[in-house]
Write a protein that holds these residues in place. Sequence first.
Motif, mmCIF file in Angstrom:
data_model
loop_
_atom_site.group_PDB
_atom_site.id
_atom_site.type_symbol
_atom_site.label_atom_id
_atom_site.label_comp_id
_atom_site.label_asym_id
_atom_site.label_seq_id
_atom_site.Cartn_x
_atom_site.Cartn_y
_atom_site.Cartn_z
ATOM 1 N N TRP A 346 -33.221 8.980 82.208
ATOM 2 C CA TRP A 346 -33.043 10.374 81.810
ATOM 3 C C TRP A 346 -32.683 11.217 83.041
ATOM 4 N N PRO A 347 -31.823 12.246 82.874
ATOM 5 C CA PRO A 347 -31.477 13.096 84.029
ATOM 6 C C PRO A 347 -32.551 14.125 84.351
ATOM 7 N N ASN A 348 -33.302 14.598 83.332
ATOM 8 C CA ASN A 348 -34.319 15.617 83.572
ATOM 9 C C ASN A 348 -35.337 15.638 82.427
ATOM 10 N N GLU A 349 -36.455 16.385 82.647
ATOM 11 C CA GLU A 349 -37.507 16.454 81.630
ATOM 12 C C GLU A 349 -37.047 17.166 80.370
ATOM 13 N N ALA A 350 -36.151 18.176 80.537
ATOM 14 C CA ALA A 350 -35.721 18.976 79.392
ATOM 15 C C ALA A 350 -35.084 18.116 78.308
ATOM 16 N N MET A 351 -34.283 17.123 78.712
ATOM 17 C CA MET A 351 -33.625 16.264 77.729
ATOM 18 C C MET A 351 -34.630 15.372 77.001
ATOM 19 N N ILE A 352 -35.662 14.940 77.716
ATOM 20 C CA ILE A 352 -36.689 14.110 77.070
ATOM 21 C C ILE A 352 -37.464 14.944 76.048
ATOM 22 N N ILE A 353 -37.781 16.205 76.433
ATOM 23 C CA ILE A 353 -38.509 17.088 75.514
ATOM 24 C C ILE A 353 -37.674 17.359 74.266
ATOM 25 N N GLU A 354 -36.362 17.598 74.453
ATOM 26 C CA GLU A 354 -35.477 17.829 73.314
ATOM 27 C C GLU A 354 -35.424 16.586 72.416
ATOM 28 N N GLN A 355 -35.429 15.403 73.046
ATOM 29 C CA GLN A 355 -35.453 14.164 72.275
ATOM 30 C C GLN A 355 -36.725 14.066 71.446
ATOM 31 N N ALA A 356 -37.863 14.426 72.054
ATOM 32 C CA ALA A 356 -39.142 14.389 71.341
ATOM 33 C C ALA A 356 -39.139 15.355 70.155
ATOM 34 N N ILE A 357 -38.542 16.542 70.348
ATOM 35 C CA ILE A 357 -38.448 17.522 69.255
ATOM 36 C C ILE A 357 -37.596 16.955 68.118
ATOM 37 N N ASP A 358 -36.494 16.312 68.474
ATOM 38 C CA ASP A 358 -35.646 15.683 67.459
ATOM 39 C C ASP A 358 -36.399 14.606 66.693
ATOM 40 N N GLU A 359 -37.220 13.828 67.420
ATOM 41 C CA GLU A 359 -37.994 12.773 66.757
ATOM 42 C C GLU A 359 -38.975 13.390 65.761
ATOM 43 N N CYS A 360 -39.587 14.535 66.126
ATOM 44 C CA CYS A 360 -40.509 15.218 65.204
ATOM 45 C C CYS A 360 -39.768 15.646 63.935
ATOM 46 N N ARG A 361 -38.547 16.174 64.109
ATOM 47 C CA ARG A 361 -37.747 16.583 62.950
ATOM 48 C C ARG A 361 -37.457 15.374 62.049
ATOM 49 N N GLU A 362 -37.120 14.235 62.675
ATOM 50 C CA GLU A 362 -36.800 13.044 61.894
ATOM 51 C C GLU A 362 -38.022 12.507 61.155
ATOM 52 N N ILE A 363 -39.187 12.607 61.778
ATOM 53 C CA ILE A 363 -40.423 12.187 61.103
ATOM 54 C C ILE A 363 -40.675 13.083 59.893
ATOM 55 N N LYS A 364 -40.498 14.396 60.087
ATOM 56 C CA LYS A 364 -40.702 15.367 59.001
ATOM 57 C C LYS A 364 -39.751 15.082 57.840
ATOM 58 N N GLU A 365 -38.492 14.828 58.156
ATOM 59 C CA GLU A 365 -37.503 14.542 57.117
ATOM 60 C C GLU A 365 -37.836 13.246 56.381
ATOM 61 N N ALA A 366 -38.253 12.230 57.135
ATOM 62 C CA ALA A 366 -38.585 10.941 56.513
ATOM 63 C C ALA A 366 -39.762 11.083 55.552
ATOM 64 N N ILE A 367 -40.750 11.889 55.927
ATOM 65 C CA ILE A 367 -41.915 12.093 55.054
ATOM 66 C C ILE A 367 -41.518 12.903 53.822
ATOM 67 N N GLU A 368 -40.736 13.983 54.030
ATOM 68 C CA GLU A 368 -40.309 14.815 52.904
ATOM 69 C C GLU A 368 -39.427 14.045 51.935
ATOM 70 N N ASN A 369 -38.586 13.142 52.453
ATOM 71 C CA ASN A 369 -37.701 12.343 51.611
ATOM 72 C C ASN A 369 -38.396 11.133 50.999
ATOM 73 N N GLN A 370 -39.685 10.987 51.329
ATOM 74 C CA GLN A 370 -40.483 9.849 50.839
ATOM 75 C C GLN A 370 -39.796 8.515 51.161
#
Length: 446
Positions: A346-370
């Motif tokens: 990774w080039p910096n912490e900001a990109m890792i944090i953004e990746q983690a936020i994206d993963e949270c969104r994907e988890i939320k979508e997966a749960i909502e979509n059952q």
Amino acid sequence: MNELEISFVDHLPDEIEKIMREDLVKYEGSYGIDVNYKRFSLILTNETKSPVGVINAFTAFSEVYVDDMWVHSSYRGKGYGRKLLQALEDHFEGKGFNNINLVTNAFNAPEFYKKCGFTEEFIRVNKVNPKLTKTFFIKHFKNAEQTQGLLKYNTRKLRSEIEGSSHAKKLDSIEIEEIDYDRAEMLCRKITANLPEYFGISSANEQYFKGVRYCRNLAAKINNQYVGLLSLNFPHENISNIYWMAVFKNHQAKGIGRQLIAEACRLAKMQNANSMTVETLAPEEADENYLKSYHFYQSLGFKPLITIKPEGYHWNMVYMVKHLTSNALNDLLSLEKDAREFGFEWPNEAMIIEQAIDECREIKEAIENQDMPERIQEEIGDLLHSAISLCEFSGFDVEKTLAKVRNKFGKRMQAIKNLTYELGLPNLKGQSIEFMMELWRKAKGG
């Protein structure tokens, strides 16, 4: 739920015996163990072919168990019992078994077995009837190599991208094979001669040549040619040790060492080892070649344990250890380190944090979509990976960070329990989330 029933029988039906044996073989095989179960008998007959002596026994794993031994009363005291036991030993000697063992009662002349070379392991005293006191005996085979009880390695093939020529790359097969001590010593000598920059002390080399004969030896092969060797020993209970390891110069940096260590870890765990150690030149000695060795072991999860200068040595040696129990986290950390050393970082912490936020969104979508549970689990795993990557990138030790959060959460939970008890509640089951969050805030503030 239906009630289960237990019944006593005089003889186990063949179909049940078959089901039991097949399931046991499957279970033991999952640990790399060969059940190796087989019942047999030795029969001593006289000149009229009448039976005058019998040993009933069975093999299991790496041992031979004597169930019972009988010699006809008119033939006792003439050495026939000793001949039966010697015939048993002769039959299994050199076939990879570890020992013969048996149990006898005090009235069955335990001294006889001592005269036959058996060693007393322990005694189980019967205080009510001393004649029924049991003595447990064992006799180890003279052959040093135990192969029984272990599933063979020589059919395991591992794929790795190996450079086929200076112009192109092709996929070759790395085969990991357990070899006998004669071939291990020969291979050790050849690789040593090929790597004088690593093995320049002839007296030490001779010691290693002899030492590999007392190890479990894993050899790597490519196109039916041996290219590397790892010798593994077990100096203490539950501890494995890489006694010697090297790969021919023209086959280094191709993943062969990693495959050897992966197989060594598998073998060590089969032997109930929970850690693996290795000794190499300490990094402060600044030897170019051994620095590569040190970083190689580091990339595979080995951590420095102690640095000492052994008697007669001019250099400091570092002893490293790899724990074999919590594999998932250790393996992921090793992969992370390997990726960084390969330049995938990774080039910096900001990109890792953004990746983690994206993963949270994907988890939320997966749960909502059952979505399927496996998909949700995979997305949660990606989030955990992002957090570990952020921890590593920020320069924090992951295990120490987990230890900190464990201690922090433990203290908070104890404070919540204390507040709960003060309110006269045994636990928080059935309480509202608002009530529990209020206790959390109080515990956090206290």
